[in-house]
Design an enzyme around this catalytic site. Structure first.
Site, PDB file in Angstrom:
ATOM      1  N   GLU A  33       0.856  -1.196   0.000  1.00 38.45           N
ATOM      2  CA  GLU A  33       0.000   0.000   0.000  1.00 38.45           C
ATOM      3  C   GLU A  33       0.883   1.234   0.000  1.00 38.45           C
ATOM      4  O   GLU A  33       1.768   1.363   0.844  1.00 38.45           O
ATOM      5  CB  GLU A  33      -0.915  -0.005   1.231  1.00 38.45           C
ATOM      6  CG  GLU A  33      -1.739   1.259   1.418  1.00 38.45           C
ATOM      7  CD  GLU A  33      -2.624   1.602   0.222  1.00 38.45           C
ATOM      8  OE1 GLU A  33      -3.505   0.805  -0.114  1.00 38.45           O
ATOM      9  OE2 GLU A  33      -2.414   2.679  -0.397  1.00 38.45           O
ATOM     10  N   LEU A  38      -3.696   2.653   5.860  1.00 36.29           N
ATOM     11  CA  LEU A  38      -4.368   1.515   5.211  1.00 36.29           C
ATOM     12  C   LEU A  38      -5.857   1.827   5.000  1.00 36.29           C
ATOM     13  O   LEU A  38      -6.381   2.779   5.560  1.00 36.29           O
ATOM     14  CB  LEU A  38      -4.209   0.262   6.085  1.00 36.29           C
ATOM     15  CG  LEU A  38      -2.757  -0.200   6.311  1.00 36.29           C
ATOM     16  CD1 LEU A  38      -2.712  -1.298   7.386  1.00 36.29           C
ATOM     17  CD2 LEU A  38      -2.145  -0.718   5.008  1.00 36.29           C
ATOM     18  N   CYS A  42     -12.132   3.693   0.376  1.00 37.07           N
ATOM     19  CA  CYS A  42     -13.303   3.575   1.256  1.00 37.07           C
ATOM     20  C   CYS A  42     -13.045   4.213   2.624  1.00 37.07           C
ATOM     21  O   CYS A  42     -13.809   5.064   3.077  1.00 37.07           O
ATOM     22  CB  CYS A  42     -13.696   2.112   1.415  1.00 37.07           C
ATOM     23  SG  CYS A  42     -15.080   1.868   2.520  1.00 37.07           S
ATOM     24  N   GLY A 178     -26.203  10.156  -9.169  1.00 41.78           N
ATOM     25  CA  GLY A 178     -25.937   8.790  -8.705  1.00 41.78           C
ATOM     26  C   GLY A 178     -25.680   8.799  -7.212  1.00 41.78           C
ATOM     27  O   GLY A 178     -26.035   9.764  -6.514  1.00 41.78           O
ATOM     28  N   ILE A 180     -22.875   8.984  -5.296  1.00 39.55           N
ATOM     29  CA  ILE A 180     -21.980   9.995  -4.721  1.00 39.55           C
ATOM     30  C   ILE A 180     -22.627  11.376  -4.765  1.00 39.55           C
ATOM     31  O   ILE A 180     -22.634  12.103  -3.771  1.00 39.55           O
ATOM     32  CB  ILE A 180     -20.630  10.007  -5.487  1.00 39.55           C
ATOM     33  CG1 ILE A 180     -19.883   8.697  -5.215  1.00 39.55           C
ATOM     34  CG2 ILE A 180     -19.791  11.221  -5.097  1.00 39.55           C
ATOM     35  CD1 ILE A 180     -18.539   8.582  -5.914  1.00 39.55           C
ATOM     36  N   ARG A 269     -17.095   5.986 -11.700  1.00 39.36           N
ATOM     37  CA  ARG A 269     -15.689   5.684 -11.407  1.00 39.36           C
ATOM     38  C   ARG A 269     -15.179   4.655 -12.403  1.00 39.36           C
ATOM     39  O   ARG A 269     -15.960   3.952 -13.032  1.00 39.36           O
ATOM     40  CB  ARG A 269     -15.545   5.153  -9.968  1.00 39.36           C
ATOM     41  CG  ARG A 269     -15.964   6.176  -8.914  1.00 39.36           C
ATOM     42  CD  ARG A 269     -15.833   5.610  -7.492  1.00 39.36           C
ATOM     43  NE  ARG A 269     -14.467   5.275  -7.143  1.00 39.36           N
ATOM     44  CZ  ARG A 269     -13.577   6.117  -6.619  1.00 39.36           C
ATOM     45  NH1 ARG A 269     -13.937   7.373  -6.390  1.00 39.36           N
ATOM     46  NH2 ARG A 269     -12.358   5.723  -6.324  1.00 39.36           N
ATOM     47  N   ASP A 309     -13.164  -3.382  -7.381  1.00 42.17           N
ATOM     48  CA  ASP A 309     -13.519  -2.411  -8.429  1.00 42.17           C
ATOM     49  C   ASP A 309     -12.735  -2.597  -9.720  1.00 42.17           C
ATOM     50  O   ASP A 309     -13.143  -2.074 -10.760  1.00 42.17           O
ATOM     51  CB  ASP A 309     -13.285  -0.968  -7.928  1.00 42.17           C
ATOM     52  CG  ASP A 309     -14.319  -0.511  -6.918  1.00 42.17           C
ATOM     53  OD1 ASP A 309     -15.144  -1.340  -6.501  1.00 42.17           O
ATOM     54  OD2 ASP A 309     -14.300   0.674  -6.543  1.00 42.17           O
ATOM     55  N   HIS A 441     -42.019  -5.518  18.337  1.00 45.85           N
ATOM     56  CA  HIS A 441     -42.776  -4.269  18.199  1.00 45.85           C
ATOM     57  C   HIS A 441     -42.356  -3.324  19.307  1.00 45.85           C
ATOM     58  O   HIS A 441     -42.252  -3.755  20.455  1.00 45.85           O
ATOM     59  CB  HIS A 441     -44.279  -4.561  18.303  1.00 45.85           C
ATOM     60  CG  HIS A 441     -45.110  -3.325  18.296  1.00 45.85           C
ATOM     61  ND1 HIS A 441     -45.328  -2.600  17.139  1.00 45.85           N
ATOM     62  CD2 HIS A 441     -45.746  -2.672  19.298  1.00 45.85           C
ATOM     63  CE1 HIS A 441     -46.094  -1.553  17.436  1.00 45.85           C
ATOM     64  NE2 HIS A 441     -46.353  -1.577  18.742  1.00 45.85           N
TER      65      HIS A 441
HETATM   66  P1  NAI Z   1     -23.067   6.523 -10.544  1.00 46.95           P
HETATM   67  O1  NAI Z   1     -22.777   5.622 -11.657  1.00 46.95           O
HETATM   68  O2  NAI Z   1     -23.793   6.037  -9.337  1.00 46.95           O
HETATM   69  O3  NAI Z   1     -23.902   7.791 -11.075  1.00 46.95           O
HETATM   70  C1  NAI Z   1     -23.419   8.649 -12.094  1.00 46.95           C
HETATM   71  C2  NAI Z   1     -24.562   9.491 -12.615  1.00 46.95           C
HETATM   72  O4  NAI Z   1     -24.021  10.485 -13.469  1.00 46.95           O
HETATM   73  C3  NAI Z   1     -25.563   8.712 -13.440  1.00 46.95           C
HETATM   74  O5  NAI Z   1     -26.846   9.000 -12.987  1.00 46.95           O
HETATM   75  C4  NAI Z   1     -25.314   9.212 -14.860  1.00 46.95           C
HETATM   76  O6  NAI Z   1     -26.465   9.155 -15.658  1.00 46.95           O
HETATM   77  C5  NAI Z   1     -24.857  10.648 -14.616  1.00 46.95           C
HETATM   78  N1  NAI Z   1     -24.064  11.250 -15.683  1.00 46.95           N
HETATM   79  C6  NAI Z   1     -23.057  10.678 -16.393  1.00 46.95           C
HETATM   80  N2  NAI Z   1     -22.555  11.558 -17.294  1.00 46.95           N
HETATM   81  C7  NAI Z   1     -23.235  12.726 -17.140  1.00 46.95           C
HETATM   82  C8  NAI Z   1     -23.186  14.030 -17.764  1.00 46.95           C
HETATM   83  N3  NAI Z   1     -22.312  14.298 -18.726  1.00 46.95           N
HETATM   84  N4  NAI Z   1     -24.042  14.995 -17.356  1.00 46.95           N
HETATM   85  C9  NAI Z   1     -24.925  14.724 -16.377  1.00 46.95           C
HETATM   86  N5  NAI Z   1     -25.020  13.525 -15.749  1.00 46.95           N
HETATM   87  C10 NAI Z   1     -24.191  12.540 -16.122  1.00 46.95           C
HETATM   88  O7  NAI Z   1     -21.639   7.150 -10.159  1.00 46.95           O
HETATM   89  P2  NAI Z   1     -21.089   7.852  -8.841  1.00 46.95           P
HETATM   90  O8  NAI Z   1     -22.203   8.440  -8.031  1.00 46.95           O
HETATM   91  O9  NAI Z   1     -19.991   8.734  -9.306  1.00 46.95           O
HETATM   92  O10 NAI Z   1     -20.501   6.638  -8.013  1.00 46.95           O
HETATM   93  C11 NAI Z   1     -19.407   5.893  -8.523  1.00 46.95           C
HETATM   94  C12 NAI Z   1     -19.366   4.510  -7.927  1.00 46.95           C
HETATM   95  O11 NAI Z   1     -19.074   4.558  -6.547  1.00 46.95           O
HETATM   96  C13 NAI Z   1     -20.669   3.772  -8.098  1.00 46.95           C
HETATM   97  O12 NAI Z   1     -20.404   2.538  -8.701  1.00 46.95           O
HETATM   98  C14 NAI Z   1     -21.171   3.603  -6.714  1.00 46.95           C
HETATM   99  O13 NAI Z   1     -21.804   2.338  -6.558  1.00 46.95           O
HETATM  100  C15 NAI Z   1     -19.947   3.708  -5.844  1.00 46.95           C
HETATM  101  N6  NAI Z   1     -20.320   4.313  -4.569  1.00 46.95           N
HETATM  102  C16 NAI Z   1     -21.131   3.642  -3.717  1.00 46.95           C
HETATM  103  C17 NAI Z   1     -21.565   4.212  -2.552  1.00 46.95           C
HETATM  104  C18 NAI Z   1     -22.484   3.460  -1.685  1.00 46.95           C
HETATM  105  O14 NAI Z   1     -22.607   2.246  -1.837  1.00 46.95           O
HETATM  106  N7  NAI Z   1     -23.196   4.103  -0.772  1.00 46.95           N
HETATM  107  C19 NAI Z   1     -21.156   5.564  -2.156  1.00 46.95           C
HETATM  108  C20 NAI Z   1     -20.332   6.188  -3.140  1.00 46.95           C
HETATM  109  C21 NAI Z   1     -19.924   5.573  -4.277  1.00 46.95           C
END
Ligand code: NAI
Length: 462
Positions: A33, A38, A42, A178, A180, A269, A309, A441
């Site tokens: 790493e 570490l 995440c 999405g 994030i 990502r 990932d 409950h």
């Molecule tokens: P995401 O894939 O969840 O969402 C990206 C969004 O951006 C989509 O709705 C897409 O349609 C939109 N988009 C793409 N290009 C665009 C544009 N040019 N203009 C406007 N909108 C556009 O990606 P996000 O939120 O960046 O997350 C990345 C990864 O990290 C995901 O795979 C997610 O599962 C993971 N993650 C998971 C978390 C959790 O489990 N709570 C927390 C943070 C991240």
């Protein structure tokens, strides 16, 4: 240099869990790493710090909106951003040092530095080349870039910069509705920023249950976020303190500009494999830059595995962890297993959103006959007492056998409630099995039982 049964490259949830499991399997293990601490993305700049900020901003929201109703008097607290950052850093520190402790306990060596793989069975870190009978690549992902948008991590930020802004911005534009974008967007909205989310598609959180998407957007709008849907971002013009987001509405091709103090780019990502030397090794990659693996997480090069990932599937810490355990078992000569049909997804906003398994759309697409049982938190006494009755539980079952195929929850504690359904699915349970299980409950989980009842004879409290 030292010789190991297994060297894991990367100490995120996939890598560190893999290393600990491999050590428990009796193997001599090291993790490479390069970060100072570490835990990977995440723990350092992802899941954990964002949860600290989500928690703190939720507390503020409760104080501002619900304290007076509960008879708690006095002025709502104001935001001390510096202290909130300290709290976030302390939370990170406790978690990353926890992994260091677990490594010592399990006799896992931490090789500090950035690794490359010059040949099968060799891992190079700085000038040292270590021998490894097996190598697991667990190097994770990085934010994908958007054409016309240059990230400086100050005014135009990814999730990394968004977690450590100098101050709460007055106006924030989030590109991408999405996971994030919505988690961090709701943090800053609750801390007082005006937040506009610009999304390419016509619905938020792509791939989710359509009813959840609708309700979620309604709730976030009530919390003050604004949404511009069906908008393709063309470019971002930024100075040292401000930015202009240029976008085109897809419905009529019209051009628009949104002003912001901070722009968060959250459009997905991509796998991070820079500097590993995978090309020279001849490791097969997909068109999307993911490392290709077989059913045992082994690449086309014997003895080199990949998890998390950097390979196909949802980019989720817990998916990486499960693959880490499975790969560690395979390397130790045991059977490794991941049930990809039962991997929950959670969005940690308030309310939380959680899902597992099939959606109504995926079942329709597959031509499968199903039934849906739904229960609103409006009928749940505990949720009403806690100002958390916005939302519902939906369970999808096979129309013939009543076997549970998926679940979608928006509401209080959704990220924990979903696991009741995950366990049921692991055991191949029917909705009737869930419905016949006594639920304490008053708890939120009664709503899960009620949704299970709604798949059969009917919910009681609806
Ligand atoms: P995401 O894939 O969840 O969402 C990206 C969004 O951006 C989509 O709705 C897409 O349609 C939109 N988009 C793409 N290009 C665009 C544009 N040019 N203009 C406007 N909108 C556009 O990606 P996000 O939120 O960046 O997350 C990345 C990864 O990290 C995901 O795979 C997610 O599962 C993971 N993650 C998971 C978390 C959790 O489990 N709570 C927390 C943070 C991240």
């Amino acid at each position: 240099m030292a010789s190991y049964d297994l060297i894991v490259i990367g100490s995120g949830p996939g890598g560190y869990v893999c290393a600990i499991r491999a050590a428990q399997n009796g193997l001599k293990v090291a993790v490479v790493e390069g970060r100072e601490t570490l835990g990977g993305t995440c723990l350092n700049i992802g899941c954990i710090p964002s949860k600290a900020l989500l928690h703190a901003s939720h507390m503020l929201h409760e104080a501002e909106h619900n304290f007076a109703t509960m008879g708690l008097k006095g002025k709502a607290p104001s935001v001390d951003w510096k202290q909130m950052q300290t709290y976030k850093m302390d939370t990170i520190g406790q978690n990353t040092s926890g992994i260091e402790f677990l490594f010592k306990k399990n006799k896992v060596d931490w090789i500090k530095g950035w690794a490359s793989v010059p040949a099968t069975g060799k891992v190079k870190v700085g000038d040292d080349v270590h021998d490894a009978k097996n190598i697991v690549i667990a190097t994770g992902s990085e934010p994908s870039s958007l054409p016309g948008v240059e990230v400086d991590e100050k005014v135009v930020v990814t999730s990394t910069g968004a977690l450590e802004l100098g101050k709460v911005p007055r106006r924030m534009v989030v590109i991408g509705a999405g996971v994030i974008g919505l988690e961090l967007g709701s943090v800053y909205a609750r801390l007082g920023a005006e937040v506009e989310v610009i999304e390419f598609l016509d619905a938020i959180t792509p791939g989710m249950d359509a009813e959840v998407q609708k309700q979620f957007k309604k709730i976030l709008t009530k919390q003050g976020l604004t949404f511009t849907m069906g908008a393709a971002v063309q470019k971002v013009e930024a100075t040292k303190t401000k930015a202009k987001v240029h976008y085109k509405l897809r419905k009529d091709d019209s051009d628009h500009v949104a002003d912001a103090d901070v722009v968060l780019v959250a459009t997905g990502r991509k796998p991070y494999t820079d500097g590993l030397g995978l090309d020279a090794l001849g490791i097969e990659m997909s068109e999307r830059g993911q490392i290709k693996v077989d059913a045992h997480w082994q690449t086309n090069v014997k003895g080199i595995y990949a998890i998390g990932d950097v390979i196909d599937g949802p980019m989720l810490a817990h998916k990486a962890e499960d693959e880490g355990v499975a790969a560690a078992d395979v390397v130790a000569g045991k059977h490794g297993h991941v049930n990809y049909g039962v991997i929950p997804g959670v969005i940690y906003t308030h309310p939380e959103v959680a899902n597992v398994g099939e959606t109504e759309q995926s079942l329709k697409d597959a031509g499968r006959a199903f039934k849906a049982g739904k229960f609103s938190f409006m009928g749940n006494g505990r949720a009403k007492a806690n100002f958390a009755a916005d939302g519902f539980v939906k369970i999808l079952v096979d129309a013939e056998t009543d076997r549970i195929l998926g679940a979608h929850i928006i509401g209080p504690g959704a990220g924990d409630l979903i696991h009741e359904v995950c366990v049921a699915m692991e055991f191949g349970a029917s909705a009737e099995d869930l419905a016949m299980t006594c639920h304490a409950h008053p708890t939120y989980s009664e709503a899960v039982r009620e949704a299970a009842l709604a798949c059969g004879q009917g919910a009681i409290h609806m």
